[in-house]
Design a protein around this motif. Structure first.
Motif, PDB file in Angstrom:
ATOM      1  N   ILE A  79       0.841  -1.205   0.000  1.00 34.48           N
ATOM      2  CA  ILE A  79       0.000   0.000   0.000  1.00 34.48           C
ATOM      3  C   ILE A  79       0.875   1.255   0.000  1.00 34.48           C
ATOM      4  CG2 ILE A  79      -1.787   1.245   1.273  1.00 34.48           C
ATOM      5  CD1 ILE A  79      -2.418  -1.599   2.555  1.00 34.48           C
ATOM      6  N   GLN A  80       0.580   2.173  -0.937  1.00 32.98           N
ATOM      7  CA  GLN A  80       1.337   3.409  -1.075  1.00 32.98           C
ATOM      8  C   GLN A  80       0.382   4.593  -1.219  1.00 32.98           C
ATOM      9  OE1 GLN A  80       4.676   3.501  -0.921  1.00 32.98           O
ATOM     10  NE2 GLN A  80       4.821   1.260  -0.758  1.00 32.98           N
ATOM     11  N   PRO A  81       0.811   5.809  -0.832  1.00 32.87           N
ATOM     12  CA  PRO A  81      -0.013   7.001  -1.075  1.00 32.87           C
ATOM     13  C   PRO A  81      -0.062   7.334  -2.560  1.00 32.87           C
ATOM     14  CG  PRO A  81       2.115   7.638  -0.197  1.00 32.87           C
ATOM     15  CD  PRO A  81       2.062   6.145  -0.120  1.00 32.87           C
ATOM     16  N   PHE A  82      -1.130   8.023  -2.984  1.00 33.95           N
ATOM     17  CA  PHE A  82      -1.203   8.331  -4.420  1.00 33.95           C
ATOM     18  C   PHE A  82      -1.657   9.735  -4.766  1.00 33.95           C
ATOM     19  CE2 PHE A  82      -5.505   8.776  -6.152  1.00 33.95           C
ATOM     20  CZ  PHE A  82      -6.306   8.328  -5.130  1.00 33.95           C
ATOM     21  N   ALA A  83      -2.308  10.451  -3.873  1.00 32.50           N
ATOM     22  CA  ALA A  83      -2.958  11.692  -4.291  1.00 32.50           C
ATOM     23  C   ALA A  83      -2.025  12.890  -4.262  1.00 32.50           C
ATOM     24  CB  ALA A  83      -4.196  11.941  -3.436  1.00 32.50           C
ATOM     25  N   ALA A  84      -2.608  14.070  -4.427  1.00 32.93           N
ATOM     26  CA  ALA A  84      -1.897  15.277  -4.820  1.00 32.93           C
ATOM     27  C   ALA A  84      -0.615  15.588  -4.051  1.00 32.93           C
ATOM     28  CB  ALA A  84      -2.847  16.467  -4.708  1.00 32.93           C
ATOM     29  N   LYS A  85      -0.626  15.506  -2.715  1.00 31.13           N
ATOM     30  CA  LYS A  85       0.522  15.991  -1.955  1.00 31.13           C
ATOM     31  C   LYS A  85       1.797  15.178  -2.190  1.00 31.13           C
ATOM     32  CE  LYS A  85      -2.134  18.063   1.832  1.00 31.13           C
ATOM     33  NZ  LYS A  85      -2.445  18.002   3.274  1.00 31.13           N
ATOM     34  N   ALA A  86       1.673  13.962  -2.664  1.00 31.93           N
ATOM     35  CA  ALA A  86       2.858  13.136  -2.902  1.00 31.93           C
ATOM     36  C   ALA A  86       3.771  13.773  -3.937  1.00 31.93           C
ATOM     37  CB  ALA A  86       2.450  11.746  -3.367  1.00 31.93           C
ATOM     38  N   GLU A  87       3.196  14.575  -4.824  1.00 32.45           N
ATOM     39  CA  GLU A  87       3.976  15.207  -5.868  1.00 32.45           C
ATOM     40  C   GLU A  87       4.752  16.403  -5.334  1.00 32.45           C
ATOM     41  OE1 GLU A  87       0.944  16.173  -8.583  1.00 32.45           O
ATOM     42  OE2 GLU A  87       0.528  14.107  -9.169  1.00 32.45           O
ATOM     43  N   GLU A  88       4.371  16.905  -4.188  1.00 31.18           N
ATOM     44  CA  GLU A  88       4.978  18.116  -3.665  1.00 31.18           C
ATOM     45  C   GLU A  88       6.153  17.836  -2.741  1.00 31.18           C
ATOM     46  OE1 GLU A  88       1.749  20.021  -1.710  1.00 31.18           O
ATOM     47  OE2 GLU A  88       0.490  20.041  -3.500  1.00 31.18           O
ATOM     48  N   GLY A  89       6.204  16.665  -2.153  1.00 26.65           N
ATOM     49  CA  GLY A  89       7.276  16.424  -1.202  1.00 26.65           C
ATOM     50  C   GLY A  89       7.076  15.151  -0.420  1.00 26.65           C
ATOM     51  N   ALA A  90       7.295  15.254   0.889  1.00 23.52           N
ATOM     52  CA  ALA A  90       7.419  14.052   1.704  1.00 23.52           C
ATOM     53  C   ALA A  90       6.164  13.671   2.486  1.00 23.52           C
ATOM     54  CB  ALA A  90       8.580  14.225   2.682  1.00 23.52           C
ATOM     55  N   GLU A  91       5.181  14.558   2.578  1.00 24.29           N
ATOM     56  CA  GLU A  91       4.025  14.269   3.418  1.00 24.29           C
ATOM     57  C   GLU A  91       3.175  13.142   2.821  1.00 24.29           C
ATOM     58  OE1 GLU A  91       3.760  15.194   6.269  1.00 24.29           O
ATOM     59  OE2 GLU A  91       4.165  17.302   6.612  1.00 24.29           O
ATOM     60  N   PRO A  92       2.440  12.413   3.687  1.00 24.59           N
ATOM     61  CA  PRO A  92       1.474  11.423   3.188  1.00 24.59           C
ATOM     62  C   PRO A  92       0.374  12.118   2.378  1.00 24.59           C
ATOM     63  CG  PRO A  92       1.877  11.169   5.545  1.00 24.59           C
ATOM     64  CD  PRO A  92       2.482  12.472   5.138  1.00 24.59           C
ATOM     65  N   THR A  93      -0.498  11.337   1.792  1.00 26.51           N
ATOM     66  CA  THR A  93      -1.547  11.893   0.945  1.00 26.51           C
ATOM     67  C   THR A  93      -2.907  11.320   1.327  1.00 26.51           C
ATOM     68  OG1 THR A  93      -1.507  10.140  -0.694  1.00 26.51           O
ATOM     69  CG2 THR A  93       0.150  11.860  -0.929  1.00 26.51           C
ATOM     70  N   LEU A  94      -3.946  11.882   0.735  1.00 32.02           N
ATOM     71  CA  LEU A  94      -5.294  11.430   1.050  1.00 32.02           C
ATOM     72  C   LEU A  94      -5.571  10.011   0.578  1.00 32.02           C
ATOM     73  CD1 LEU A  94      -7.581  14.530   0.362  1.00 32.02           C
ATOM     74  CD2 LEU A  94      -7.379  13.275   2.515  1.00 32.02           C
ATOM     75  N   GLY A  95      -5.206   9.670  -0.648  1.00 34.49           N
ATOM     76  CA  GLY A  95      -5.553   8.376  -1.204  1.00 34.49           C
ATOM     77  C   GLY A  95      -4.474   7.332  -1.025  1.00 34.49           C
ATOM     78  N   ARG A  96      -4.812   6.089  -1.377  1.00 35.02           N
ATOM     79  CA  ARG A  96      -3.862   4.990  -1.329  1.00 35.02           C
ATOM     80  C   ARG A  96      -3.998   4.157  -2.601  1.00 35.02           C
ATOM     81  NH1 ARG A  96      -2.582   7.820   2.256  1.00 35.02           N
ATOM     82  NH2 ARG A  96      -2.065   7.303   4.424  1.00 35.02           N
ATOM     83  N   ILE A  97      -2.921   3.465  -2.948  1.00 35.59           N
ATOM     84  CA  ILE A  97      -2.957   2.543  -4.071  1.00 35.59           C
ATOM     85  C   ILE A  97      -2.185   1.293  -3.677  1.00 35.59           C
ATOM     86  CG2 ILE A  97      -0.906   3.484  -5.219  1.00 35.59           C
ATOM     87  CD1 ILE A  97      -2.601   3.136  -7.884  1.00 35.59           C
ATOM     88  N   GLY A  98      -2.702   0.135  -4.048  1.00 40.37           N
ATOM     89  CA  GLY A  98      -2.058  -1.114  -3.668  1.00 40.37           C
ATOM     90  C   GLY A  98      -2.461  -2.227  -4.614  1.00 40.37           C
ATOM     91  N   TYR A  99      -2.177  -3.451  -4.207  1.00 40.08           N
ATOM     92  CA  TYR A  99      -2.391  -4.589  -5.090  1.00 40.08           C
ATOM     93  C   TYR A  99      -3.122  -5.708  -4.362  1.00 40.08           C
ATOM     94  CZ  TYR A  99       1.034  -2.270  -8.053  1.00 40.08           C
ATOM     95  OH  TYR A  99       1.688  -1.350  -8.826  1.00 40.08           O
ATOM     96  N   LEU A 100      -3.933  -6.425  -5.115  1.00 40.18           N
ATOM     97  CA  LEU A 100      -4.512  -7.663  -4.626  1.00 40.18           C
ATOM     98  C   LEU A 100      -3.482  -8.772  -4.778  1.00 40.18           C
ATOM     99  CD1 LEU A 100      -8.026  -7.334  -6.288  1.00 40.18           C
ATOM    100  CD2 LEU A 100      -7.528  -7.167  -3.834  1.00 40.18           C
TER     101      LEU A 100
END
Length: 270
Positions: free
Chosen positions: A126-147
């Motif tokens: 599981i990894q973060p995916f939404a907007a703030k990830a592009e700006e730097g080091a903070e976590p983000t609102l969404g997540r992306i992962g795999y089954l």
């Protein structure tokens, strides 16, 4: 009665779990009712501060409620006790119950609402995916992962339904594509459908999806599973209670943390 902790100590523990700096600008997390100096013997964690939750807290002898959704969002110009919010605030003050909220900061925080949702529906890596990830080091609102293994979208929708506190989910089926990579955002996260598609997700899990947003998903070739606002967020209440117990365990005072078990989704299928 054993020595209690201070409300301020609870807020400091909450800050360690879900730092306020992670909250969106429009949000209103933090201590919403009560004093940092008041003593707290029992905390009730919940999703929403409803009349039922206030009654539950009073019956349990809780002197603090920690909610995900802030019961106060905008400035209050009138405190009318004949209206729902005013009446609720009056009951809370009569019972001496403090209220705090951790909203988008808990959505974003590591181990918060979105991580709880991702694990509940069976995702790994599981990894973060939404907007703030592009700006730097903070976590983000969404997540992306795999089954662990690819599956048909209908089977994955059933898996989501079985692992969330819901009677149903809504499925937006975008063709016959199998599901392996999954993006998600708890609550109302349809604004990230395009982002999830751009990142190569086969399916997107969220709540409160509207008709035209569903159409957009189909056009982009990404399945959507709408587990509802309540369904995708309520599981965090129990996890938050456990996190608080861990954070408060080293203090000199004693405090009990319990979880709301009575709340149900306002939507039902007839």
């Amino acid at each position: 009665m054993s020595k209690a902790v201070k409300c301020q100590q609870v807020m400091e523990a909450l800050e360690r779990i879900a730092p306020k700096r992670l909250a969106e600008e429009w949000d209103n997390p933090g201590l919403l009712l009560g004093s940092p100096a008041q003593e707290v013997h029992k905390i009730l964690t919940c999703l929403d501060v409803t009349d039922e939750v206030v009654a539950e807290a009073a019956s349990l002898g809780a002197d603090m409620i920690l909610a995900h959704h802030p019961m106060i969002f905008k400035g209050i110009k009138k405190l009318r006790t004949d209206l729902p919010l005013g009446a609720r605030l009056q009951k809370l003050m009569v019972h001496g119950i403090a209220v705090a909220a951790a909203h988008t900061n808990l959505d974003t925080a590591e181990g918060g609402v979105n991580d709880v949702l991702a694990k509940a529906i069976g995702l790994t890596d599981i990894q973060p995916f939404a907007a703030k990830a592009e700006e730097g080091a903070e976590p983000t609102l969404g997540r992306i992962g795999y089954l662990p293994e690819s599956m048909a979208i209908e089977d994955f929708a059933r898996q989501v339904k079985e692992n969330l506190p819901v009677e149903y989910v809504r499925l937006v089926r975008a063709g016959d594509k199998a599901v392996k990579k999954v993006a998600l955002c708890s609550g109302a996260g349809a604004e990230f459908i395009a982002k999830a598609s751009f990142l190569g997700a086969d399916a997107y899990v969220t709540g409160d999806v509207k008709y035209h947003e569903a159409q957009q998903a189909v056009e982009m070739g990404i399945h959507v599973i709408d587990g509802g606002h309540f369904g995708t967020e309520f599981p965090v209440a129990a996890v938050l209670a456990e996190r608080l117990r861990e954070e408060l365990s080293g203090l000199k005072g004693e405090v009990e943390v319990v979880t709301d078990t009575l709340s149900r989704d306002v939507f039902a299928v007839i």
